[in-house]
Scaffold this active site. Structure first.
Site, PDB file in Angstrom:
ATOM      1  N   SER A 222      52.910  43.925  42.530  1.00 21.72           N
ATOM      2  CA  SER A 222      51.797  44.790  42.264  1.00 21.72           C
ATOM      3  C   SER A 222      51.396  44.259  40.827  1.00 21.72           C
ATOM      4  CB  SER A 222      52.267  46.269  42.092  1.00 21.72           C
ATOM      5  OG  SER A 222      51.011  46.922  41.861  1.00 21.72           O
ATOM      6  N   GLY A 223      50.027  44.146  40.825  1.00 21.32           N
ATOM      7  CA  GLY A 223      49.588  43.655  39.355  1.00 21.32           C
ATOM      8  C   GLY A 223      49.423  42.195  39.459  1.00 21.32           C
TER       9      GLY A 223
ATOM     10  N   SER B 143      45.171  48.863  41.669  1.00 17.69           N
ATOM     11  CA  SER B 143      46.177  48.452  42.786  1.00 17.69           C
ATOM     12  C   SER B 143      45.791  48.917  44.150  1.00 17.69           C
ATOM     13  CB  SER B 143      47.527  49.240  42.118  1.00 17.69           C
ATOM     14  OG  SER B 143      48.459  48.879  43.043  1.00 17.69           O
ATOM     15  N   SER B 144      46.039  48.253  44.979  1.00 11.76           N
ATOM     16  CA  SER B 144      45.948  48.517  46.367  1.00 11.76           C
ATOM     17  C   SER B 144      46.962  49.269  46.782  1.00 11.76           C
ATOM     18  CB  SER B 144      45.826  47.349  47.255  1.00 11.76           C
ATOM     19  OG  SER B 144      44.921  46.351  47.002  1.00 11.76           O
TER      20      SER B 144
ATOM     21  N   GLY C  79      52.282  44.372  47.083  1.00  8.68           N
ATOM     22  CA  GLY C  79      53.644  43.750  46.407  1.00  8.68           C
ATOM     23  C   GLY C  79      54.698  44.369  46.107  1.00  8.68           C
TER      24      GLY C  79
ATOM     25  N   GLU D 254      57.507  46.556  44.376  1.00  9.64           N
ATOM     26  CA  GLU D 254      57.509  47.538  43.472  1.00  9.64           C
ATOM     27  C   GLU D 254      58.924  48.159  43.051  1.00  9.64           C
ATOM     28  OE1 GLU D 254      52.662  49.294  43.964  1.00  9.64           O
ATOM     29  OE2 GLU D 254      54.665  50.585  44.860  1.00  9.64           O
TER      30      GLU D 254
ATOM     31  N   ASN E  23      48.688  48.238  37.012  1.00 12.20           N
ATOM     32  CA  ASN E  23      47.503  47.571  37.622  1.00 12.20           C
ATOM     33  C   ASN E  23      46.397  48.681  37.601  1.00 12.20           C
ATOM     34  OD1 ASN E  23      45.465  46.035  39.082  1.00 12.20           O
ATOM     35  ND2 ASN E  23      46.937  45.556  40.750  1.00 12.20           N
TER      36      ASN E  23
ATOM     37  N   THR F 237      44.403  41.335  45.222  1.00 14.81           N
ATOM     38  CA  THR F 237      43.439  41.768  45.505  1.00 14.81           C
ATOM     39  C   THR F 237      42.094  41.082  45.015  1.00 14.81           C
ATOM     40  OG1 THR F 237      43.979  44.139  45.825  1.00 14.81           O
ATOM     41  CG2 THR F 237      41.809  44.074  45.492  1.00 14.81           C
TER      42      THR F 237
END
Length: 964
Positions: A104-105, A159-160, A388, A390, A156, A109
């Site tokens: 994540s981050g 973040s998705s 991703g 986490e 993020n 995306t």
């Protein structure tokens, strides 16, 4: 490619490292990050480092630099891998996919948006409206899905909080024709609770801060997010990269472009406001019953959901239960149950809203009226943008599922890039030194293995009757998984104080069972299904079930997610994959800081170092001999157009040897292996140079074939035209003949008969011939008209029957009166005898006369003379002073017979059958003179004119009688 960037930027492909070690890998990655080079290749894999700043490397000029170019022809870039996937799809009609992974981050995306932007920019060069519409919807869908599926987290700002896999369909021209979006595991728990420093989904803040005053008033909302329990925690959190007000306007515009109706958009924001109002509902107890605090909020919720206020209040305070005997009772909630039901209802509302939005977008972009026979093969490029890894201080059920998904994708990467590649070398008989790597299949099995995996243990606990707590479930996992090398808990590892006894395992915190069960009271489902808002009703089809209806126990959340991820991996495995591996350089989102330890950890679990070793020791490209030969055979004189060698492998060897690539390839049992992309790039360049020449040759041959076909058609057309013209000419003359057939019997000899209109082919001929005929007739003296009429009569009688009938000479007709044809008699004697005969014969004119030779029944011949007048036919005896031997009335003659040869035999047939057979004498001066035509013409003209004269007399008499 290495030549395009200087050494000061490091190695643009990790395969080019001097030594494949973690230290050199990290040094090169850090150097390129510090120099602003965020992309680096590992063969065909792109490693991307999040720059945390805007870079001017995505404009139109850069897109044009990468359009249609080979992967290693330009510096590393997302556009390079996007173009490679697009070319593979278009050239080989093969489905491809781009898998974007990382924690994540790390920038997944943004990478997916740039890839979509590139594909949209290079397709549809003809600007077809329907293709542009599909591209716009695909691009605008990102804006909508980010608003409703993304949120600000501590790592993020965008973040998705869901997984997204998008298939883009292309036609045979390579233009997008539609697509389909799959979403995975929306983090719906974020709707009701967020960690410190995080926000709820963007959509809530966008409508509050960007909605118009009229919209907020209609939704009974206030502009400050702090006024609502579900958004108050993130109300003070600011975003450096997003402006909620501007984003709201962009989302509204995108919804309209995609095709959402005004009514549907209104329903979307009514549901968002309903969720915010639900969060503000409070429950208190009066001792026996739970009551709602603030009835106005309930009324607002009822109005926004188009339901009855009483039904809404009951659904929030009571639960309808069917007993075993079919009896239905209402069971009141306590405060804890009511709050739990409210939050579960809010989460379910948002989850179903998001799923409905995705389904609505799919209904717009799906490929419609597709016919493979008509439109050609439909190929696909898939783009996977999924959450991703986490690892937080407090990791819940969502983090467990997210990390399981990433382990599954990592296992696919290992399967496709590492294990399958090495297995293929062994299968093809290629000399190969095996490279060790960590296969995370053991981790995947720990989670998903039937009966033994964590998901199976969770499901078993959820299905167990009675009250089963997280502690009981944890004990079950400790017993079944205690011996697993990758499972741990505080009980199994008492010295690890990062976990608590009877609560944590693998750094995951409690709450798993409730989230796995994902319970929602049926009362809420029935309430929404009975709404008069058809959009809201469409989201709750399961609400139509009766209270007493027995249904199959639904699958748990973990099992549903596991099944969807397995299906996703199967879908990716059947496509040709391209990878973008994203790395997060630091935790503070700084464009300057490169955290070596953090990045090294990501490089390790992404398996990038093993990827470099396999790519460096292996081959960048492999292809079956037949397919390689089909693509590159035109580059070799021995294989074009078809080779005469015993096998395709020998033909491929001829191509490789001709180009001098012997040291850069290896020959397997069924495939050719090429070590460096430079070799392939050279072949592609030569092929691209030859294609126009071959196209011109094929065009020449085809145009020649078309010209020959056209020539045959033209010849056929002219043949038909010639025959048709001939028919029209014949038809014209048939009509002329029909119209003028009886003119000899007409009083004006056909002067009043109108000539038929001639066809176009005869128009000029008619004008010329009619004028010429007038000119000829005008110059003929009256004394010669009798001869002309006789020749015309002879023409009609003898044309085609007799070759020569004397039409080319002047006709004397009365040869006995001409000294030149007197057969030895003196002119004086002949004239004296003729005048003596005339005194005894009454006639108007001599039609024909000449010396003849007669043949009797005894085959004896005698010289005689033949005299034909307008009254009689006389046979004369020349030796007896032309004494008349025989006289026959001309009216008794019924026919004349002549032969088709050149002899002068003539037979005159009479009605009394007293025929005369004579041989016309030609005279001494002209022994070859033909007089048959002259005799036939004279008689024919006389009889024709006699009939006309008789008819005129009859007509005259009839006219006289009429006047009397």
């Amino acid at each position: 490619m290495a030549e395009l960037e200087g050494l000061e930027f490091g190695k643009s492909d990790f395969v080019l490292l001097d030594e494949v070690t973690m230290e050199q890998f990290m040094d090169n990655l850090k150097l390129r990050f510090e120099k602003g080079r965020i992309y680096t290749f590992i063969g065909e894999v792109v490693v991307s480092v999040n720059p945390y700043k805007h870079l001017d490397i995505y404009g139109k000029e850069v897109i044009e630099d990468y359009r249609g170019r080979e992967l290693y022809e330009n510096p590393p870039h997302l556009f390079a891998v996007a173009d490679a996937a697009y070319k593979a799809m278009k050239r080989r009609a093969k489905d491809t996919c781009i898998v974007i992974s990382g924690e994540s981050g790390a920038g997944k995306t943004e990478a997916s948006k740039y890839i979509m932007q590139y594909i949209a920019a290079i397709t549809n060069p003809n600007q077809r409206a329907e293709v542009e519409s599909v591209k716009n919807v695909l691009l605008k869908s990102n804006c909508v899905l980010e608003a409703f599926g993304n949120a600000k987290t501590n790592r993020n700002d965008n973040s998705s909080r869901f997984g997204k896999y998008m298939d883009i369909n292309f036609n045979f021209n390579g233009d997008p024709t539609g697509g389909h979006i799959n979403n995975y595991l929306l983090e719906k728990s974020r709707v009701v609770q967020q960690q410190d420093g995080e926000r709820n989904f963007h959509s809530f803040y966008q409508v509050l801060r960007g909605g118009s005053d009229e919209l907020l008033k209609s939704l009974y909302l206030q502009r400050d997010p702090a006024e609502y329990a579900y958004t108050s925690q993130g109300a003070s959190v600011t975003l450096a990269s997003n402006n909620d007000s501007l984003c709201h306007k962009a989302v509204m515009a995108a919804l309209k472009v995609i095709g959402f109706t005004t009514e549907e958009i209104s329903s979307i924001y009514k549901i968002l406001s309903t969720i915010l109002h639900l969060g503000n509902l409070q429950f208190t107890s009066d001792g026996e019953h739970v009551v709602l605090v603030g009835e106005d909020t309930v009324k607002h919720i009822s109005e926004l959901t188009s339901t009855e206020p009483e039904n809404t209040r009951k659904a929030l305070l009571y639960r309808t239960v069917a007993t075993g005997g079919g009896e239905v009772i209402e069971k009141g909630h306590n405060e804890q149950e009511a709050s739990y039901g409210r939050d579960a209802f809010a989460k379910a509302l948002y989850e179903r809203l998001f799923a409905w939005i995705v389904g609505r977008i799919n209904s717009v972009i799906e490929v419609k009226d597709y016919n493979p026979a008509l439109h050609g093969k439909n190929t696909v490029i898939g783009v996977l943008d999924i959450y991703g890894f986490e690892i937080f201080d407090n990791n819940s059920f969502e983090q467990f599922c997210i990390n399981y998904c990433n382990e599954k994708l990592q296992q696919l990467f290992i399967e496709l890039i590492l294990r399958q590649e090495q297995d293929e070398y062994q299968r093809e008989g290629i000399t190969w030194q095996h490279i060790e790597y960590f296969n995370n299949q053991i981790i995947v099995d720990l989670v998903e293995q039937p009966h033994k995996g964590i998901i199976s243990i969770l499901d078993e606990a959820c299905l167990t009757a009675g009250k089963v707590t997280d502690t009981v479930c944890l004990d079950s996992m400790n017993k079944k998984l205690g011996q697993h090398p990758h499972y741990t808990s505080r009980k199994l590892c008492p010295g690890d104080k990062t976990m608590e006894f009877n609560r944590d395992f693998l750094f995951y915190s409690p709450g798993f069972l409730d989230k796995n069960k994902d319970p929602l009271f049926q009362d809420f489902k029935r309430l929404m299904y009975n709404s008069s808002d058809h959009v809201l009703k469409e989201m709750w089809p399961d609400g139509k079930m009766s209270i007493t209806e027995v249904t199959k126990r639904p699958l748990t959340a973990a099992t549903l997610f596991k099944n969807s991820i397995i299906a996703l991996v199967d879908k990716l495995a059947c496509k040709e994959p391209y990878y973008v591996r994203c790395i997060k350089p630091n935790e503070v989102k700084s464009p300057l800081l490169f955290d070596d330890g953090r990045c090294q950890h990501q490089v390790a679990y992404l398996g990038l170092l093993e990827n470099v070793r396999v790519r460096r020791a292996g081959f960048a490209y492999r292809q079956p001999y037949a397919r390689f030969l089909q693509r590159y055979k035109m580059t070799c004189e021995y294989t074009w157009p078809n080779h005469l060698m015993s096998t395709d492998q020998e033909a491929v060897e001829a191509i490789v040897n001709q180009h001098g690539f012997e040291d850069d390839v290896a020959y397997g049992h069924t495939k050719l292996f090429v070590r460096t992309p430079r070799t392939l790039f050279t072949l592609e360049q030569e092929r691209a140079a030859l294609i126009p020449i071959l196209v011109l040759f094929l065009q020449k041959v085809w145009r020649g074939a078309l010209a020959r076909m056209r020539c045959r058609k033209i010849r056929a057309i002219y043949t038909i035209m010639a025959h048709y013209k001939c028919y029209k000419v014949k038809a014209h003359f048939w009509e002329v003949e029909r119209r003028f057939a009886n003119v000899r019997n007409m009083a004006d000899y056909g002067k009043s008969v109108e000539w038929p209109t001639p066809p176009a082919a005869l128009m000029q001929f008619h004008r010329i011939t009619q004028w010429w005929a007038r000119q000829l007739i005008k110059n003929i003296p009256p004394s010669d008209m009798a001869e002309v009429r006789a020749k015309v009569a002879a023409l009609s009688a003898l044309s085609g029957e007799r070759v020569d009938w004397g039409y080319s000479r002047a006709w004397e007709r009365d040869y006995l009166a001409n000294v030149s044809f007197s057969l030895g008699y003196s002119f004086r004697t002949l004239t004296l005898h003729i005048f003596t005969l005339i005194r005894h014969i009454k006639y108007s004119q001599v039609l024909f006369s000449c010396s003849v030779r007669m043949l009797n029944w005894f085959n004896n011949t005698k010289d005689r003379a033949l005299l034909i007048t307008d009254k009689h036919i006389y046979r004369l005896e020349p030796k007896k002073h032309f004494k008349v031997q025989k006289r026959i009335s001309l009216d008794t003659v019924v026919g004349v017979s002549v032969t088709s040869g050149s002899d002068q035999m003539v037979a005159l047939h009479t009605a009394s059958q007293d025929d005369i057979l004579v041989h016309l004498q030609r005279g001494q001066l002209n022994p070859n003179q033909d007089r048959v035509g002259e005799l036939v013409g004279s008689l024919t003209d006389h009889f024709t004119r006699s009939r006309i004269s008789t008819m005129e007399t009859v007509l005259l008499l009839s006219s006289s009688k009429g006047r009397m």
